[in-house]
Each structure stands twice: as C-alpha cells, then as structure tokens.
Scaffold this motif. Structure first.
Motif, PDB file in Angstrom:
ATOM      1  N   ILE A  93       0.848  -1.193   0.000  1.00 38.03           N
ATOM      2  CA  ILE A  93       0.000   0.000   0.000  1.00 38.03           C
ATOM      3  C   ILE A  93       0.878   1.235   0.000  1.00 38.03           C
ATOM      4  N   ASN A  94       0.375   2.272  -0.605  1.00 35.69           N
ATOM      5  CA  ASN A  94       1.089   3.543  -0.608  1.00 35.69           C
ATOM      6  C   ASN A  94       0.468   4.400   0.488  1.00 35.69           C
ATOM      7  N   PRO A  95       1.242   4.738   1.532  1.00 42.47           N
ATOM      8  CA  PRO A  95       0.682   5.502   2.647  1.00 42.47           C
ATOM      9  C   PRO A  95       0.112   6.853   2.213  1.00 42.47           C
ATOM     10  N   ILE A  96       0.719   7.481   1.213  1.00 43.22           N
ATOM     11  CA  ILE A  96       0.222   8.784   0.743  1.00 43.22           C
ATOM     12  C   ILE A  96      -1.165   8.622   0.128  1.00 43.22           C
ATOM     13  N   ASP A  97      -1.344   7.530  -0.647  1.00 46.10           N
ATOM     14  CA  ASP A  97      -2.670   7.262  -1.229  1.00 46.10           C
ATOM     15  C   ASP A  97      -3.710   7.088  -0.124  1.00 46.10           C
ATOM     16  N   LYS A  98      -3.334   6.383   0.960  1.00 47.67           N
ATOM     17  CA  LYS A  98      -4.255   6.178   2.081  1.00 47.67           C
ATOM     18  C   LYS A  98      -4.610   7.510   2.738  1.00 47.67           C
ATOM     19  N   ILE A  99      -3.631   8.388   2.916  1.00 45.97           N
ATOM     20  CA  ILE A  99      -3.879   9.699   3.527  1.00 45.97           C
ATOM     21  C   ILE A  99      -4.826  10.510   2.650  1.00 45.97           C
ATOM     22  N   ILE A 100      -4.587  10.484   1.343  1.00 45.81           N
ATOM     23  CA  ILE A 100      -5.461  11.210   0.404  1.00 45.81           C
ATOM     24  C   ILE A 100      -6.870  10.635   0.453  1.00 45.81           C
ATOM     25  N   GLU A 101      -6.968   9.304   0.504  1.00 47.01           N
ATOM     26  CA  GLU A 101      -8.280   8.646   0.581  1.00 47.01           C
ATOM     27  C   GLU A 101      -9.021   9.071   1.851  1.00 47.01           C
ATOM     28  N   LEU A 102      -8.334   9.075   2.989  1.00 42.85           N
ATOM     29  CA  LEU A 102      -8.948   9.510   4.249  1.00 42.85           C
ATOM     30  C   LEU A 102      -9.368  10.974   4.181  1.00 42.85           C
ATOM     31  N   HIS A 103      -8.522  11.805   3.567  1.00 46.00           N
ATOM     32  CA  HIS A 103      -8.843  13.236   3.431  1.00 46.00           C
ATOM     33  C   HIS A 103     -10.114  13.408   2.594  1.00 46.00           C
ATOM     34  N   ASP A 104     -10.198  12.674   1.470  1.00 44.95           N
ATOM     35  CA  ASP A 104     -11.382  12.757   0.612  1.00 44.95           C
ATOM     36  C   ASP A 104     -12.643  12.306   1.355  1.00 44.95           C
ATOM     37  N   GLU A 105     -12.523  11.235   2.165  1.00 42.82           N
ATOM     38  CA  GLU A 105     -13.662  10.765   2.955  1.00 42.82           C
ATOM     39  C   GLU A 105     -14.090  11.827   3.963  1.00 42.82           C
ATOM     40  N   LYS A 106     -13.094  12.492   4.579  1.00 38.04           N
ATOM     41  CA  LYS A 106     -13.392  13.534   5.566  1.00 38.04           C
ATOM     42  C   LYS A 106     -14.114  14.708   4.901  1.00 38.04           C
ATOM     43  N   ILE A 107     -13.666  15.109   3.719  1.00 41.95           N
ATOM     44  CA  ILE A 107     -14.317  16.209   2.987  1.00 41.95           C
ATOM     45  C   ILE A 107     -15.754  15.823   2.633  1.00 41.95           C
ATOM     46  N   ALA A 108     -15.954  14.594   2.152  1.00 43.64           N
ATOM     47  CA  ALA A 108     -17.303  14.137   1.791  1.00 43.64           C
ATOM     48  C   ALA A 108     -18.210  14.143   3.020  1.00 43.64           C
TER      49      ALA A 108
END
Length: 140
Positions: A102-117
C-alpha cells in the motif's frame, strides 16, 4: 521429513476465525456481510465447527477475499513447520526484503477525501435542518 495430514483433521471453523482475526474483521461484521439470518453468536458457533458446508465456506471466502481452499486446507502445525524449517539459527527477516503493498500517501489522500465528503454531507444536513426549523417557526 514429510508430514502427512491423514491422522489430523483440519478444523475449518478455526481457520475461518484465524483468517477473520488476521484481517481484523469482527464476528459482527462477518455476520452482517453474510445476511440477516446471521448474528455474532451464530458466527461464534460456526467457528467452533470442524467441517462447514461448502455454500457457507464459499460465502465466507468471498467476504474475507481468500480462496475457499485456504479455509479448507490451512494447517497451523504445517505452517509452523514450514516457518521453522526456513529460519535457522540467527536468521532474520530483513526490512529491505519487505515489499509494502500500500502507498501511505494514497491512504492519507483517501482519508482526506472521505473527511471532505463527510463534512459536505454534514453541511447539507445542517442546511436542511435549518429550513425545517424555519418552516416550523413560520407555521406557528
């Protein structure tokens, strides 16, 4: 030295429990995924069964995203023997041999997008609630 499994039965329920726990999935979640006929208690009983019906094994393997054969054939004793025979004396698993999938940066971006939604949904719900309150006030 070869190890035969003829006198030792594989406990499919215990294997389901092992894989479920390795994947960090709670009994309640597995029960929910299996459908409304299932609950935590029923999963607990399933994990105590030595042999499990093929249709249930197939459903569980799909939910856990592991092959049915893994549940049917996993033998902890054999796995320990394989691990023990591959590590001798001072053998160490080196970090540079570890391949991160897994790419940790991708996970952080995914979490950020979920938080914005989530934030946007909360704002929308707040606006809808304000409109309802205004209507209630106007009607009085």
């Amino acid at each position: 030295m070869t190890h035969t499994n003829s006198n030792q039965k594989i406990h499919q329920g215990r294997n389901i429990k092992r894989f479920r726990e390795m994947l960090g999935i709670k009994q309640e979640v597995l029960a929910f995924e299996l459908g409304e006929d299932w609950n935590q208690k029923k999963i607990s009983l399933l994990e105590q069964k030595e042999a499990i019906e093929t249709s249930i094994l197939q459903q569980v393997s799909q939910i856990l995203k592991i092959p049915v054969e893994a549940i049917e054939n996993f033998d902890e004793e054999q796995a320990i023997n394989i691990i023990a025979s591959n590590f001798h004396g001072d053998a160490v698993a080196y970090a540079e041999n570890y391949k991160c999938t897994i790419n940790p940066i991708d996970k952080i971006i995914e979490l950020h997008d979920e938080k914005i939604a989530l934030y946007e949904r909360m704002l929308k719900e707040k606006d809808e609630m304000m409109l309802r309150l205004e209507k209630l006030i106007q009607n009085k």
